[in-house]
Structures are given as C-alpha cells and as structure tokens.
Design an enzyme around this catalytic site. Structure first.
Site, PDB file in Angstrom:
ATOM      1  N   ASP A   1      -0.489  68.757  66.179  1.00 38.55           N
ATOM      2  CA  ASP A   1       0.608  67.955  65.640  1.00 38.55           C
ATOM      3  C   ASP A   1       0.956  66.905  66.698  1.00 38.55           C
ATOM      4  OD1 ASP A   1       2.716  66.944  64.166  1.00 38.55           O
ATOM      5  OD2 ASP A   1       4.098  68.566  64.688  1.00 38.55           O
TER       6      ASP A   1
ATOM      7  N   HIS B   1      10.327  74.982  67.490  1.00 40.04           N
ATOM      8  CA  HIS B   1       9.060  75.697  67.358  1.00 40.04           C
ATOM      9  C   HIS B   1       8.184  75.459  68.578  1.00 40.04           C
ATOM     10  CE1 HIS B   1       8.918  71.692  65.444  1.00 40.04           C
ATOM     11  NE2 HIS B   1       7.802  71.565  66.146  1.00 40.04           N
TER      12      HIS B   1
ATOM     13  N   ARG C   1      15.473  63.684  73.284  1.00 40.40           N
ATOM     14  CA  ARG C   1      15.519  63.692  71.817  1.00 40.40           C
ATOM     15  C   ARG C   1      15.293  65.122  71.368  1.00 40.40           C
ATOM     16  NH1 ARG C   1      11.409  64.075  67.997  1.00 40.40           N
ATOM     17  NH2 ARG C   1      11.668  63.008  66.010  1.00 40.40           N
TER      18      ARG C   1
ATOM     19  N   ASP D   1      14.123  67.436  68.851  1.00 41.46           N
ATOM     20  CA  ASP D   1      13.248  67.389  67.688  1.00 41.46           C
ATOM     21  C   ASP D   1      13.690  68.401  66.633  1.00 41.46           C
ATOM     22  OD1 ASP D   1      10.567  66.551  66.513  1.00 41.46           O
ATOM     23  OD2 ASP D   1      10.284  68.714  66.648  1.00 41.46           O
TER      24      ASP D   1
ATOM     25  N   LEU E   1      17.284  75.367  63.551  1.00 36.47           N
ATOM     26  CA  LEU E   1      17.138  76.352  64.632  1.00 36.47           C
ATOM     27  C   LEU E   1      17.379  77.785  64.188  1.00 36.47           C
ATOM     28  CD1 LEU E   1      18.880  74.519  67.630  1.00 36.47           C
ATOM     29  CD2 LEU E   1      16.509  74.356  66.831  1.00 36.47           C
TER      30      LEU E   1
ATOM     31  N   GLU F   1      18.170  80.831  61.052  1.00 42.65           N
ATOM     32  CA  GLU F   1      17.929  81.200  59.659  1.00 42.65           C
ATOM     33  C   GLU F   1      18.955  82.256  59.218  1.00 42.65           C
ATOM     34  OE1 GLU F   1      15.530  81.618  62.103  1.00 42.65           O
ATOM     35  OE2 GLU F   1      14.785  79.590  61.764  1.00 42.65           O
TER      36      GLU F   1
ATOM     37  N   GLU G   1      17.454  64.500  66.230  1.00 42.98           N
ATOM     38  CA  GLU G   1      16.628  64.127  65.082  1.00 42.98           C
ATOM     39  C   GLU G   1      17.021  65.047  63.938  1.00 42.98           C
ATOM     40  OE1 GLU G   1      12.227  63.983  63.121  1.00 42.98           O
ATOM     41  OE2 GLU G   1      12.933  65.704  64.230  1.00 42.98           O
TER      42      GLU G   1
HETATM   43  C1  NOJ Z   1       9.374  65.801  64.047  1.00 41.42           C
HETATM   44  C2  NOJ Z   1       8.411  64.854  64.667  1.00 41.42           C
HETATM   45  O1  NOJ Z   1       8.935  63.552  64.620  1.00 41.42           O
HETATM   46  C3  NOJ Z   1       7.094  64.957  63.913  1.00 41.42           C
HETATM   47  O2  NOJ Z   1       6.172  64.031  64.406  1.00 41.42           O
HETATM   48  C4  NOJ Z   1       6.575  66.358  64.004  1.00 41.42           C
HETATM   49  O3  NOJ Z   1       5.396  66.479  63.223  1.00 41.42           O
HETATM   50  C5  NOJ Z   1       7.620  67.360  63.510  1.00 41.42           C
HETATM   51  N1  NOJ Z   1       8.877  67.151  64.153  1.00 41.42           N
HETATM   52  C6  NOJ Z   1       7.183  68.781  63.766  1.00 41.42           C
HETATM   53  O4  NOJ Z   1       7.150  69.016  65.139  1.00 41.42           O
END
Ligand code: NOJ
Length: 554
Positions: free
Chosen positions: A67, A110, A206, A208, A213, A215, A250
């Site tokens: 990712d 994660h 930032r 993410d 976070l 559940e 975010e």
């Molecule tokens: C948000 C990120 O901006 C994105 O690029 C990423 O795939 C997801 N989080 C999962 O980590």
C-alpha cells in the site's frame, strides 16, 4: 537557525503552505531508479523558491510496499531504498535551515501483516497481551454495520489467518490488520513512535485514517468517543513535551463529524476539509457556486487554535465519499468518462488532466484553494501541471516521477529507464519533454511562475490563513464572492466559475468609499459608491482585492 521570525509561533500551521511529497518520486540521487532523502535534500532550494513553507512526506518507513508504505513493518526506521537515518537527519536540518517545516505520517490504525507485532500476535496464546495487539474474532459476522473502504478489492473487513486460526479486523487492505487500541500496550507503543519522530525534529504529523481506531458492536465503528479519547491523550503528550508541533487529522467525514477531531482545541490542530474538495470540482463543472457555499455554511466554527487543511488533489483517488449518490454520478460522468479513471468511490486522476489542461481552470482552482479558510495543501507536480497514467494499477498513475527536465527519465534519475520505480509520464501533452521544471522556470508566463507569484501574494496577507469567511450572495450564481476579515483588514475574493464572461453586482455597502485594490498587481479599482459594485470577469477567472478604507477614515 531558521530565517523566518515566525518559526517558533505555536500557530505556524495557520500561515503555512503545505507541499505534499513522496520521497521515492521526487529525485533519485544514487541512480537506482528510486527517489531518496539525499535527492530530496538537493531539491530543497527549489521548494523554498516555490514559496511553500512546510513539506508533508508520505510514509518512508520499512514496508512491503503493498500500500505504497502505508503498510508499515517498522515504525522507527527508514526504508533503505529511500536512505538512512543520518540522511533523514540531514534532510530535517537542511529543511529547517531554509525555514521549511516537516510533516510526517503517523499511521496508527493499522500495520503491515509483516510487522513483528502481527507476527507475534498471530502465534501468541489466545487472550494473551501479545495476541491482543490486534482485533481477533472466530466469526466474520461481527461489526456488520461497518462500511468497506477499499470496496474494489476487499469483500469484508475480516480476513482469516490460518496461523492464528481466527479472523482479524482490517479497514483497508487485508494485509493491513487494524491495531487494537483497547490494549493499553498498543497505545503506549504508538505514543513512543510519535515521540521518536518528534525527538528527531519533525514539526507535524498527519494522522492517517484516524476515525477508525476503536471498534464497538452496534456502531459504524467510525468517530467513536473512545477514538477521540486516544487522540486527546496523544495531543496532551505532545503538548507536555514539545513546542510548536502539530497534528493533522485525515478524517474523510462530514464537517460536523470532523469538528470533533479538533476537540476543544485539545485534540488535532488541523483536519483536512474532505467535503469541500469535491464541491470545488462540482462548482466548476456545473458553473454554480452553490456546492461551495452550501458546504461552507454547513461547516461548524472551530476552536481558535485550529485550522482546516484545504486541498484539491493528493496521492489517493479524488474521493467522492462525502457527496450524495447523485452528485457522485454527476462528478463521475463529468470527470471520469473512462472507467479506468474510477477507483473505489473516487477518481484516480491528477489535477491538470481533470481540468483538461486548461490554464484558466487551473488558475481559478488555485485561486479558490488559496483563499478559502484554512491552509492550502499542494500535491507535488501540480505546480507544473503534471499529467497522470491511468494504465498503471491502483493509485500509481498519480505517483509517477517528478518531471525536472526534458532529459532522460525527466531528469528524475540517471538510472536505466527500465529500473525506475514507475515509468515517468511520456505522452505528447503531459510527458516530461513538454512539462518540466526546467522549461517552466525559464518561461515567465509558465504555470510554475504564475503560482509562485500567487503564493507570494498569499504569504503577504495573514488574512487568508487566519481570517473569517463571509459569503456575498450576488444574483449571478455563476459568481462566487466572499470576504476574509482579519485584524481590521478585509480581503474580497470574486471568482467566475463559468466558461463564459460574467458581470456581477456586489453589495459592498458595508464599505462606503473604500477602494478595492487588486492584490496581484496592486491596481486600484473604482471607489465603492452607493450603487451595487459592478465587476466584469473573464471566463474562469478570479480577483483578489484588498478593500482599502478611504484616506480620511485612516
Ligand atoms: C489513507 C492513505 O491516504 C491511503 O493512501 C492509504 O491507502 C490508506 N490510508 C490505508 O493506509
């Protein structure tokens, strides 16, 4: 020593102009086909000269890169392909010397499934502390009310682990198990990660994917009070030990939900304004200001020490999660005619192709982004109008090498072209031979030079970052007009969203005898009189005025 006198201002992020970069995509100093920290460091003068004041770096940590680095396997190191820890320190020092703040990623929802925490957890005894670093279940039928974010690739938020003989929870790719914040050791581990990077001099982080976070059964598992409690703890720790640092959330959510991420000024300092972004595209497509005025009216006030982050494009697909179904269909049919351009709930294209390479539209969009309340966040390459490549997988098409010159590999790397981490854009319109920094630096009328001037103007007026917002509602809905007031000064922004010239009559009766002075050229316009103020605007154009009080009133 940083040159900027405001360097130590705890509210520095309010006046910032953020530039988003992927280390691997910027400049390759060791000719291995992948950008690196020495390469980025060698381009810091370019970034300072552009006028940006903060650099946000996408994840650069060790990772299997499934990712693009958001799948972290070691939180306290640098991916060796991008450089070494000493090179990172040099980068931070050199950026600071030029007055540039550094924002890095704190990915806490994660990890990669290759992270030692997960490898330990899947082998650990049921109910043990190690096992509980992640969220396990013997059924995949729990938390069924939770949306799937990567809907094009994932069918469930649960994945079966044959080693643990249980399902684990993941909001993104199945190789990204979610951490379990109900385990106190997880919080402590993440707090240590935050401190590790802040100790290295990072100015902002930032956060993410921050709504996910915690559940709880029977909820959507988004924006839960427990999640906010964790963020407040991180913030308190940041405030206790460090000065003038910043957390940027975010949270791809509606404005009223994002509002909670600011807390009472004691949670995140900043948050992206996700719902505004697609509405700027919508307003231009429909030649109507309503999408923008409506979402800003719906945007709650935020605490005085907080700030929105305003953006047009980033490294992900242009997300359409925060629009209605019919708005999404409209935007898809307007901006993503080829199905290859669509991904999940969004559009995987860069800004310039979205604007059909129309310089007027690009200027208009920047005029809006740079004058809406908040701090603008630019995406690397958009300052020269880079294109994308929809034939590459996932979101790679908007992550291609920065185009520096018409030389081999666009001047990004001297490696064999076959070794590059991704091919540069090479088509006739957007390819590096046509679109590159070298050529645009030499052309006074280039997009790059135009943008530098716009940034310079914005930086002279704190009202853009700190002022209030007040819409004017002239009869002509194709015109978007608003005031930004700050410490007695008033900026008037007027934008023509239409593809044809427009006239507009503005009610400026609150400013009798003021002179609107156009801000890029400092030309005085006619005095504001008793009648509505008449302006004519070229197609897809905007004005920024400073409303100067009459001399006798000063
Ligand atoms: C948000 C990120 O901006 C994105 O690029 C990423 O795939 C997801 N989080 C999962 O980590």
């Amino acid at each position: 020593m940083p040159p900027n006198p405001d360097w130590y201002d705890p509210l520095w992020y309010k006046d910032a102009i953020i530039y988003q970069i992927h280390v691997k995509a910027f400049f390759d100093a060791n000719d291995d086909g992948v950008g690196d920290f020495p390469g980025l460091t060698s381009k810091l003068d370019y970034l300072r000269d552009l006028g940006v004041t903060a650099l946000w770096l996408l994840p650069f940590y060790p990772s299997p890169l499934r990712d693009d680095g958001y799948d972290i396997s070691d939180y306290r190191n640098i991916n060796p392909t991008y450089g070494t820890m000493p090179e990172f320190r040099t980068f931070v020092r050199e950026a600071h010397r030029r007055g540039l703040k550094i924002i890095t990623e704190l990915v806490i929802n994660h990890t990669s499934d290759q992270h030692p925490w997960f490898q330990r957890a899947r082998r650990a005894r049921l109910g043990s502390r190690l096992r509980d670093f992640y969220v396990w279940s013997d059924t995949d039928q729990k938390f069924l009310g939770t949306p799937i974010i990567f809907m094009d690739t994932e069918k469930s938020n649960w994945a079966w682990d044959p080693v643990a003989k249980a399902y684990y929870w993941h909001r993104f790719y199945s190789h990204q198990p979610d951490l379990n914040f109900d385990t106190p050791r997880v919080y402590r581990a993440i707090e240590n990660v935050m401190r590790f990077w802040l100790d290295l001099g990072v100015d902002g982080m930032r956060l993410d994917a921050v709504p996910y976070l915690v559940e709880r059964e029977g909820t959507s598992n988004e924006n839960l009070p427990e999640t906010h409690a964790i963020l407040k703890r991180l913030r308190a720790e940041m405030d206790r030990r460090y000065q003038a640092r910043m957390l940027l959330a975010e949270a791809n959510q509606w404005p009223e939900d994002v509002r909670h991420y600011f807390g009472e000024g004691d949670e995140c300092h900043m948050a992206f304004h996700f719902p505004l972004m697609p509405r700027i595209f919508m307003a231009v497509a429909s030649e109507d200001r309503h999408p923008i005025t409506a979402i800003m009216r719906r945007t709650p006030e935020i605490p005085a020490n907080c700030q929105w982050a305003v953006f047009l494009r980033n490294h992900d697909e242009l997300t359409l999660a925060m629009v209605t179904d019919s708005e999404r269909d409209y935007l898809w049919s307007y901006y993503a005619t080829d199905p290859r351009m669509r991904l999940n709930l969004g559009i995987r294209r860069r800004l310039t192709p979205l604007m059909e390479n129309d310089r007027r539209r690009l200027e208009l969009l920047h005029g809006i982004m740079f004058s809406m309340p908040g701090t603008p966040v630019m995406y690397y390459g958009d300052e020269i109008g880079m294109g994308d490549n929809v034939f590459l997988g996932d979101r790679d098409g908007v992550r291609t090498p920065m185009q520096w010159s018409p030389d081999r590999n666009g001047g990004f790397s001297r490696a064999d072209p076959a070794r590059l981490y991704l091919p540069p854009v090479m088509d006739a319109v957007y390819g590096f031979q046509a679109v590159n920094v070298e050529a645009q630096s030499r052309s006074p009328s280039s997009l790059l030079n135009w943008l530098k001037q716009l940034i310079a103007v914005r930086r002279q007026h704190p009202g853009f970052g700190r002022g209030t917002l007040e819409f004017l509602y002239p009869e002509n809905r194709r015109v978007l007009a608003y005031l930004r007031r700050h410490e007695g000064r008033v900026i008037l922004c007027v934008a023509n969203l239409a593809r044809s010239p427009q006239a507009v009559e503005l009610d400026l009766s609150a400013f009798p005898d003021h002179i609107p002075v156009e801000m890029t050229g400092r030309s005085p316009f006619p005095r504001i009189g008793a009648a509505p103020y008449l302006l004519t605007l070229q197609a897809l154009s905007f004005f920024w005025f400073l409303l100067e009080p009459p001399p006798d009133a000063v």
